[in-house]
Enzyme design. Structure first.
Site, PDB file in Angstrom:
ATOM      1  CG  ASP A   1     -10.773  -1.208   4.583  1.00 12.22           C
ATOM      2  OD1 ASP A   1     -11.143  -1.675   5.666  1.00 12.22           O
ATOM      3  OD2 ASP A   1      -9.633  -0.676   4.473  1.00 12.22           O
TER       4      ASP A   1
ATOM      5  CE  LYS B   1      -4.689   0.004   0.216  1.00 15.75           C
ATOM      6  NZ  LYS B   1      -5.407  -0.809   1.234  1.00 15.75           N
ATOM      7  CG  LEU B   2      -1.205   3.939  -6.802  1.00 13.77           C
ATOM      8  CD1 LEU B   2      -1.340   4.827  -8.061  1.00 13.77           C
ATOM      9  CD2 LEU B   2       0.230   3.962  -6.285  1.00 13.77           C
ATOM     10  CE  LYS B   3      -4.064   3.644   2.274  1.00 16.27           C
ATOM     11  NZ  LYS B   3      -5.332   3.142   2.857  1.00 16.27           N
TER      12      LYS B   3
ATOM     13  CE  LYS C   1      -7.587  -2.580   6.388  1.00 18.90           C
ATOM     14  NZ  LYS C   1      -7.800  -1.113   6.467  1.00 18.90           N
TER      15      LYS C   1
ATOM     16  CG  ASP D   1      -7.802   2.200   0.516  1.00 21.99           C
ATOM     17  OD1 ASP D   1      -8.980   2.611   0.593  1.00 21.99           O
ATOM     18  OD2 ASP D   1      -7.206   1.665   1.476  1.00 21.99           O
TER      19      ASP D   1
ATOM     20  CB  SER E   1      -0.880  -0.042   1.258  1.00 19.95           C
ATOM     21  OG  SER E   1      -1.675   1.112   1.356  1.00 19.95           O
TER      22      SER E   1
ATOM     23  CD  GLU F   1      -8.882  -0.933   0.388  1.00 16.82           C
ATOM     24  OE1 GLU F   1      -7.905  -1.118  -0.388  1.00 16.82           O
ATOM     25  OE2 GLU F   1      -8.784  -1.052   1.621  1.00 16.82           O
TER      26      GLU F   1
ATOM     27  N   GLY G   1      -4.466  -4.608   5.873  1.00 15.44           N
ATOM     28  CA  GLY G   1      -3.471  -4.449   6.935  1.00 15.44           C
ATOM     29  C   GLY G   1      -3.709  -3.157   7.686  1.00 15.44           C
TER      30      GLY G   1
ATOM     31  CG  ASN H   1      -8.374   4.835   3.609  1.00 15.40           C
ATOM     32  OD1 ASN H   1      -7.311   4.859   2.991  1.00 15.40           O
ATOM     33  ND2 ASN H   1      -8.724   3.830   4.392  1.00 15.40           N
TER      34      ASN H   1
END
Ligand code: OSB
Ligand code: MG
Length: 376
Positions: free
Chosen positions: A236, A159-161, A260, A186, A133, A211, A288, A188
């Protein structure tokens, strides 16, 4: 197995580099570790909560508080990991705190029985493919350098935020530079329902998934978004239980699930989510929370279950820490080995653990009435 007591220990470990997401920047991981002591063995659990309630409502000090006041005292009479969640069910929420406690009880029981986490959960692999990540960086050239280093190290998926203002262009740049790698993003929860047209701008890049674009409680919004973009949606934050997973799948809110264990209350519920998803043909992968080697060991065992069809955020120790508190997990050929010793298969190295410990408390568990009657 009688539980004598529980030690709570807070550790602080500097990350090898700051990790920036849409909800904040972490430079030090503060983690609450739980050690359960029984007559036969000790067990460890790591709480996934971060320093501040920015990923979810949980945070380390709150986890320590709820464990001290409510969760640990409720263990009186608990003999087996399967009894932990029912014993704690009267207390709402606090799933990461509950997960850490259940994991430590499970670990103690498995160590006493000489059974590994992988065997207990139903692992079918000896090693698992790993992704990494990648946090938000100050510029696109800096991002390309970081991604290049991880690919050189052997990571099999990137995985790129992302967040508004850092989404289409970084994805385009990584695709142009590195070609046909396994790539996902992702958010968030950084986007809103009205951003569907903007997020459709990611469609041409052939991402594995996006995500958690929308808020945790917005399953309907995710279902609407799924009809307007071609990138598969992975949840997630929204998936807090096996029922939440079943609901999200039934609503068409996700095509992939990030599991998770902390977020869902433990490894036993995590396995139920795996089963629900497998029954519906929905691939899962292991997320994670910047775990130390303790949490990582258990995550690797989970990631070895048959429904984990995508590489997870189960990266090597050196992606996070210069010195881990367990013997380090090393990437080999893009994979990490699933520990095969009893329980987690790893333990903290006492001196290294002491060095990073900032506080600790010992909580005796009172024997309950059954114990006094001599039942075992
Ligand atoms: O959303 O997956 C997330 C880290 C902390 C909190 C939330 C997330 C993450 C990561 C890193 O993406 C996963 C890891 O490598 O441990
Ligand atoms: Mg995530």
């Amino acid at each position: 197995m009688k539980i004598t007591g529980v030690e709570l220990r807070t550790v602080e470990m500097p990350l090898v580099s700051p990790f920036r997401t849409s909800f904040g920047t972490e430079t030090v991981r503060q983690a609450l570790l739980v050690r359960v002591v029984t007559g036969e063995a000790e067990g460890w659990g790591e709480c996934g909560a971060g320093t501040a309630p920015q990923y979810s409502s949980e945070y380390t000090h709150a986890a320590a508080d709820v464990l001290t006041r409510f969760l640990v005292p409720a263990l009186a009479g608990v003999r087996h990991a399967h009894q932990v969640a029912p014993a704690l069910a009267t207390f709402k929420g606090h799933r990461m705190a509950k997960a850490a406690l259940e994991t430590a009880v499970l670990d103690a029981g498995l160590r006493a029985d000489g059974v590994s986490f992988g065997q207990a959960l139903g692992a079918v692999k000896e090693r698992v493919p790993c992704g990494v990540s990648v946090g938000i960086t100050e510029s696109i050239p800096a991002l390309l350098d970081v991604v290049g280093e991880y690919l050189d190290a052997g990571y099999l998926r990137i995985k790129l935020k992302i967040e508004p203002g850092w989404d289409i262009e970084p994805v385009r740049a990584v695709r142009e530079r590195f070609g046909d790698i396994l790539l996902q993003v992702d958010a968030n929860t950084a986007y809103r329902r009205g951003d569907a047209r903007h997020l459709a701008g990611l469609d041409p890049f052939g991402l594995l998934l996006i995500e958690q674009p929308l808020e945790e409680d917005d399953l309907i919004g995710h279902a609407e978004l799924a009809r307007r973009i071609t990138t598969p949606i992975c949840l997630d934050e929204s998936i807090v239980s096996a029922r939440a997973a079943a609901d999200a799948i039934a609503l068409g809110a996700c095509q992939v699930v990030n599991i998770k264990p902390g977020r869902v209350g433990g490894y036993l519920e995590a396995r139920r989510i795996h089963d629900v998803c497998a029954a519906n043909g929905v691939p899962v992968w292991c997320g994670g929370m910047l775990e130390t080697g303790l949490g990582r060991a258990a995550n690797l065992a989970l990631a070895a279950l048959p429904g984990f069809l995508l590489p997870g955020d189960t990266s090597a120790s050196d992606r996070y820490y210069r010195t881990d508190i367990t013997p380090p997990f090393r990437l080999e050929d893009g994979h990490l080995a699933v520990p095969d010793g009893p329980g987690l298969g790893v333990s903290p190295i006492p001196d290294l653990l002491e060095e990073v410990t900032v506080s600790g408390t010992w909580l005796p568990v009172q024997p309950d009435r059954q114990d006094n009657l001599g039942s075992s």
